[in-house]
Design an enzyme around this catalytic site. Structure first.
Site, mmCIF file in Angstrom:
data_model
loop_
_atom_site.group_PDB
_atom_site.id
_atom_site.type_symbol
_atom_site.label_atom_id
_atom_site.label_comp_id
_atom_site.label_asym_id
_atom_site.label_seq_id
_atom_site.Cartn_x
_atom_site.Cartn_y
_atom_site.Cartn_z
ATOM 1 N N HIS A 1 -2.124 -5.370 1.508
ATOM 2 C CA HIS A 1 -3.400 -6.067 1.317
ATOM 3 C C HIS A 1 -3.089 -7.494 0.891
ATOM 4 O O HIS A 1 -2.124 -7.727 0.164
ATOM 5 C CB HIS A 1 -4.227 -5.405 0.207
ATOM 6 C CG HIS A 1 -5.320 -6.313 -0.311
ATOM 7 N ND1 HIS A 1 -6.533 -6.410 0.301
ATOM 8 C CD2 HIS A 1 -5.323 -7.215 -1.330
ATOM 9 C CE1 HIS A 1 -7.259 -7.333 -0.344
ATOM 10 N NE2 HIS A 1 -6.545 -7.831 -1.343
ATOM 11 N N TYR B 1 -12.281 -2.471 -3.756
ATOM 12 C CA TYR B 1 -12.801 -2.640 -2.393
ATOM 13 C C TYR B 1 -14.325 -2.554 -2.355
ATOM 14 O O TYR B 1 -14.896 -2.196 -1.322
ATOM 15 C CB TYR B 1 -12.176 -1.591 -1.466
ATOM 16 C CG TYR B 1 -10.810 -1.990 -0.906
ATOM 17 C CD1 TYR B 1 -10.660 -3.155 -0.145
ATOM 18 C CD2 TYR B 1 -9.684 -1.213 -1.105
ATOM 19 C CE1 TYR B 1 -9.432 -3.524 0.379
ATOM 20 C CE2 TYR B 1 -8.442 -1.566 -0.578
ATOM 21 C CZ TYR B 1 -8.328 -2.735 0.170
ATOM 22 O OH TYR B 1 -7.109 -3.089 0.709
ATOM 23 N N THR C 1 -5.135 -6.966 10.760
ATOM 24 C CA THR C 1 -5.499 -5.717 10.070
ATOM 25 C C THR C 1 -4.990 -4.493 10.838
ATOM 26 O O THR C 1 -4.457 -3.557 10.241
ATOM 27 C CB THR C 1 -7.033 -5.629 9.922
ATOM 28 O OG1 THR C 1 -7.501 -6.845 9.339
ATOM 29 C CG2 THR C 1 -7.438 -4.461 9.057
ATOM 30 N N LYS D 1 0.825 -1.212 0.000
ATOM 31 C CA LYS D 1 0.000 0.000 0.000
ATOM 32 C C LYS D 1 0.865 1.271 0.000
ATOM 33 O O LYS D 1 2.080 1.210 0.239
ATOM 34 C CB LYS D 1 -0.942 -0.043 1.210
ATOM 35 C CG LYS D 1 -1.955 -1.203 1.154
ATOM 36 C CD LYS D 1 -2.958 -1.127 2.315
ATOM 37 C CE LYS D 1 -3.965 -2.266 2.251
ATOM 38 N NZ LYS D 1 -5.005 -2.149 3.322
ATOM 39 N N PHE E 1 -15.763 3.087 6.973
ATOM 40 C CA PHE E 1 -14.373 3.442 6.664
ATOM 41 C C PHE E 1 -14.082 3.458 5.168
ATOM 42 O O PHE E 1 -12.942 3.701 4.756
ATOM 43 C CB PHE E 1 -13.399 2.494 7.383
ATOM 44 C CG PHE E 1 -13.588 1.025 7.067
ATOM 45 C CD1 PHE E 1 -13.098 0.470 5.893
ATOM 46 C CD2 PHE E 1 -14.264 0.192 7.954
ATOM 47 C CE1 PHE E 1 -13.265 -0.878 5.600
ATOM 48 C CE2 PHE E 1 -14.441 -1.165 7.665
ATOM 49 C CZ PHE E 1 -13.936 -1.700 6.485
ATOM 50 N N ARG F 1 -1.518 -14.196 4.337
ATOM 51 C CA ARG F 1 -2.248 -13.567 5.455
ATOM 52 C C ARG F 1 -1.461 -13.703 6.756
ATOM 53 O O ARG F 1 -1.440 -12.788 7.580
ATOM 54 C CB ARG F 1 -3.644 -14.190 5.599
ATOM 55 C CG ARG F 1 -4.573 -13.998 4.412
ATOM 56 C CD ARG F 1 -5.103 -12.600 4.244
ATOM 57 N NE ARG F 1 -5.856 -12.113 5.379
ATOM 58 C CZ ARG F 1 -6.592 -10.992 5.348
ATOM 59 N NH1 ARG F 1 -6.680 -10.256 4.239
ATOM 60 N NH2 ARG F 1 -7.236 -10.584 6.408
ATOM 61 N N ASN G 1 -1.922 0.436 6.679
ATOM 62 C CA ASN G 1 -1.465 -0.848 7.239
ATOM 63 C C ASN G 1 -0.627 -1.677 6.261
ATOM 64 O O ASN G 1 -0.610 -2.906 6.340
ATOM 65 C CB ASN G 1 -2.643 -1.630 7.839
ATOM 66 C CG ASN G 1 -3.684 -2.026 6.815
ATOM 67 O OD1 ASN G 1 -3.556 -1.707 5.640
ATOM 68 N ND2 ASN G 1 -4.699 -2.727 7.263
ATOM 69 N N GLU H 1 -9.646 -10.932 -7.511
ATOM 70 C CA GLU H 1 -8.681 -9.832 -7.360
ATOM 71 C C GLU H 1 -7.529 -9.946 -8.357
ATOM 72 O O GLU H 1 -7.054 -8.933 -8.869
ATOM 73 C CB GLU H 1 -8.159 -9.796 -5.924
ATOM 74 C CG GLU H 1 -9.232 -9.375 -4.930
ATOM 75 C CD GLU H 1 -8.783 -9.400 -3.490
ATOM 76 O OE1 GLU H 1 -9.610 -9.083 -2.615
ATOM 77 O OE2 GLU H 1 -7.608 -9.724 -3.218
HETATM 78 P P1 RTP Z 1 -7.008 -5.891 3.303
HETATM 79 O O1 RTP Z 1 -8.317 -6.258 2.656
HETATM 80 O O2 RTP Z 1 -6.517 -4.524 2.942
HETATM 81 O O3 RTP Z 1 -5.988 -6.974 3.081
HETATM 82 O O4 RTP Z 1 -7.178 -5.860 4.887
HETATM 83 P P2 RTP Z 1 -7.926 -6.923 5.794
HETATM 84 O O5 RTP Z 1 -8.459 -8.057 4.966
HETATM 85 O O6 RTP Z 1 -6.982 -7.257 6.905
HETATM 86 O O7 RTP Z 1 -9.113 -6.051 6.363
HETATM 87 P P3 RTP Z 1 -10.565 -5.776 5.732
HETATM 88 O O8 RTP Z 1 -11.556 -6.095 6.776
HETATM 89 O O9 RTP Z 1 -10.696 -6.439 4.394
HETATM 90 O O10 RTP Z 1 -10.561 -4.204 5.546
HETATM 91 C C1 RTP Z 1 -9.965 -3.591 4.412
HETATM 92 C C2 RTP Z 1 -9.171 -2.396 4.877
HETATM 93 O O11 RTP Z 1 -10.059 -1.419 5.402
HETATM 94 C C3 RTP Z 1 -9.459 -0.767 6.511
HETATM 95 N N1 RTP Z 1 -10.286 -0.921 7.697
HETATM 96 N N2 RTP Z 1 -10.511 0.038 8.522
HETATM 97 N N3 RTP Z 1 -11.431 1.590 10.708
HETATM 98 C C4 RTP Z 1 -11.769 0.317 10.625
HETATM 99 O O12 RTP Z 1 -12.458 -0.238 11.460
HETATM 100 C C5 RTP Z 1 -11.280 -0.450 9.494
HETATM 101 N N4 RTP Z 1 -11.550 -1.712 9.267
HETATM 102 C C6 RTP Z 1 -10.907 -2.016 8.112
HETATM 103 C C7 RTP Z 1 -8.103 -1.371 6.744
HETATM 104 O O13 RTP Z 1 -7.120 -0.533 6.154
HETATM 105 C C8 RTP Z 1 -8.181 -2.699 6.009
HETATM 106 O O14 RTP Z 1 -6.919 -3.096 5.541
HETATM 107 MG MG MG Z 2 -9.624 -7.739 3.243
#
Ligand code: RTP
Ligand code: MG
Length: 141
Positions: free
Chosen positions: A117, A51, A93, A11, A59, A87, A114, A128
């Site tokens: 992804h 996304y 996250t 990112k 968010f 992962r 963070n 994706e």
């Molecule tokens: P990613 O998709 O980026 O790999 O991250 P992830 O699976 O660990 O998390 P995901 O639930 O898919 O959320 C995508 C991105 O959204 C942001 N986020 N912010 N403020 C919040 O509560 C919140 N929750 C998620 C994070 O940047 C996350 O990587």
């Molecule tokens: Mg995700």
């Protein structure tokens, strides 16, 4: 375990920190191969499309704004159990909750910025990868 492919994005925060190589090394050291990659600036529409599953989340706007704030390094990783392995290497996250030694624990600042992804399941990996790389641009070796 089967050979899988997964989509990884380094990112804008991690690209700005100049740690693309350090992050890719972690994938390579864990037995994952880069089979497609490019540095790119996402448009708002591309980031929103990528996304889309999060479109209704509070968010979403911040996430899209962040993802277009600078270039990203998009890559396809291939290897045994690549989806889960990626992962695990990424960590939680929220970097504050990420295990020591994970990419997010070591390189990420916040739940928004963070560092990486990674696809979270076989179905999302397929979608994706197709989103960023038409099949002809993926090279197994
Ligand atoms: P990613 O998709 O980026 O790999 O991250 P992830 O699976 O660990 O998390 P995901 O639930 O898919 O959320 C995508 C991105 O959204 C942001 N986020 N912010 N403020 C919040 O509560 C919140 N929750 C998620 C994070 O940047 C996350 O990587
Ligand atoms: Mg995700």
């Amino acid at each position: 375990m089967a050979i899988e492919r997964t989509l990884s994005i380094i990112k804008p925060d991690a690209v700005a920190k100049n740690v693309i190589g350090q992050i890719v090394s972690r994938f390579e050291n864990a037995g994952l191969k880069v089979v497609a990659a490019r540095l790119t600036q996402l448009s708002r529409a591309e980031a929103e499309g990528f996304y889309a599953v999060h479109a209704a989340r509070p968010f979403f706007k911040d996430l899209v704004d962040f993802m277009i704030s600078g270039p990203v390094f998009v890559q396809v990783l291939e290897g045994e159990g690549a989806i889960l392995k990626n992962r695990d290497l990424m960590g939680a996250t929220d970097p504050k909750k990420a295990e020591k030694g994970t990419i997010r624990a070591d390189f990420a600042e916040s739940i928004d910025a963070n560092a990486v992804h990674g696809s979270d399941a076989a179905e999302t990996a397929a979608v994706e990868i197709a989103y960023f790389f038409p099949a002809l641009n993926v090279y197994s070796r």
